[in-house]
Design a protein around this motif. Structure first.
Motif, short mmCIF file in Angstrom:
data_model
loop_
_atom_site.label_atom_id
_atom_site.label_comp_id
_atom_site.label_asym_id
_atom_site.label_seq_id
_atom_site.Cartn_x
_atom_site.Cartn_y
_atom_site.Cartn_z
N ALA A 48 0.83 -1.21 0.00
CA ALA A 48 0.00 0.00 0.00
C ALA A 48 0.86 1.26 0.00
CB ALA A 48 -0.93 -0.01 1.22
N GLU A 49 1.95 1.25 0.74
CA GLU A 49 2.81 2.43 0.78
C GLU A 49 3.52 2.65 -0.56
OE1 GLU A 49 5.32 2.66 4.16
OE2 GLU A 49 3.64 2.65 5.58
N ARG A 50 3.79 1.57 -1.28
CA ARG A 50 4.39 1.73 -2.62
C ARG A 50 3.39 2.37 -3.58
NH1 ARG A 50 6.37 -2.62 -6.83
NH2 ARG A 50 7.95 -1.42 -7.91
N TYR A 51 2.13 1.96 -3.49
CA TYR A 51 1.10 2.57 -4.34
C TYR A 51 0.93 4.06 -4.00
CZ TYR A 51 -0.34 -2.16 -5.73
OH TYR A 51 -0.38 -3.44 -6.24
N ILE A 52 1.02 4.42 -2.74
CA ILE A 52 0.89 5.83 -2.34
C ILE A 52 2.09 6.62 -2.85
CG2 ILE A 52 0.83 7.39 -0.35
CD1 ILE A 52 -0.73 5.24 1.15
N THR A 53 3.26 6.02 -2.87
CA THR A 53 4.44 6.70 -3.43
C THR A 53 4.25 6.99 -4.91
OG1 THR A 53 5.83 5.57 -1.81
CG2 THR A 53 6.93 6.58 -3.69
N PHE A 54 3.69 6.03 -5.66
CA PHE A 54 3.37 6.27 -7.07
C PHE A 54 2.35 7.40 -7.20
CE2 PHE A 54 4.78 1.76 -7.99
CZ PHE A 54 5.83 2.13 -8.81
N ALA A 55 1.36 7.41 -6.30
CA ALA A 55 0.32 8.44 -6.38
C ALA A 55 0.87 9.82 -6.08
CB ALA A 55 -0.81 8.11 -5.40
N LYS A 56 1.90 9.93 -5.22
CA LYS A 56 2.51 11.23 -4.92
C LYS A 56 3.26 11.78 -6.12
CE LYS A 56 4.55 11.93 -1.00
NZ LYS A 56 5.41 11.74 0.18
N ARG A 57 3.77 10.90 -6.98
CA ARG A 57 4.41 11.39 -8.21
C ARG A 57 3.38 12.04 -9.13
NH1 ARG A 57 8.08 6.08 -9.65
NH2 ARG A 57 9.29 6.06 -7.72
#
Length: 202
Positions: A48-57
């Protein structure tokens, strides 16, 4: 032969595990918090934190990368437009796991995993703390109210002479009057010894 990932294996195989974690992440982004077993929550956190990192880009490539795993366009849109701005200032640690006890049927340890969406309060470094401590405060020039107060002091009592002190003063005055007057040499003139009378020889 490839080695399995560390931790609990979820599902029947790796493909099933990927689908399970993607579905849990989709539910987490939709409801902001879900309850599951402790093992699944711990395996879901890095995904989930990896998906949020993608979303922050926020770019198109990142959106397509998340869409490969999460099939719901509404969830992906909510992740990129609502959740990502709330965690823009946070440098990691987007999820929180809280243990909630054991399941009634099989006694499995349960936990709640939720998104951390509170605003971030930046911590002050130790250098800035010492600089702030040594620098004078900005509000130190505050005007102080002056009050017109007059302090009343106690009246000074007249000194009373005791009879013993009076006797001492009288005796000192008598001895001073009886003493012969001797002229002291001036400070500038050196003391000259008495001259002997000159003797004449016949």
């Amino acid at each position: 032969m490839p080695r399995p990932a560390k931790g609990a294996r979820l599902g029947a195989g790796p493909a099933h595990e990927r689908l399970l974690l993607a579905q849990l992440a989709s539910q987490l982004f939709e409801h902001r918090s879900i309850q599951t077993t402790e093992a699944k929550a711990k395996r879901l956190r890095p995904v989930a934190e990896r998906y949020i990192t993608f979303a922050k880009r926020g770019d198109l490539a990142s959106r397509r990368r998340v869409m490969r795993s999460i099939g719901s366009k509404t969830v992906v849109h909510e992740l990129f437009t609502e959740i990502a701005p709330l965690v823009a200032e946070r440098q990691g640690g987007y999820t929180r796991i809280v243990k909630t006890g054991f399941r009634k049927g099989d006694n499995a340890p349960m936990a709640v995993i939720e998104l951390v969406l509170e605003p971030v309060t930046p911590k002050r470094s130790s250098r800035s703390r010492t600089a702030a401590a040594t620098a004078p405060a900005a509000g130190s020039d505050v005007p102080v109210e002056e009050t017109n107060t007059i302090e009343e002091s106690a009246p000074i009592e007249a000194e009373t002479e005791t009879p013993a002190a009076a006797e001492v003063e009288e005796s000192a005055a008598e001895t001073a009057s009886e003493a012969p007057d001797v002229e002291a040499p001036a400070a500038d003139e050196p003391a000259v010894p008495d001259e002997k009378p000159a003797t004449t020889t016949s």
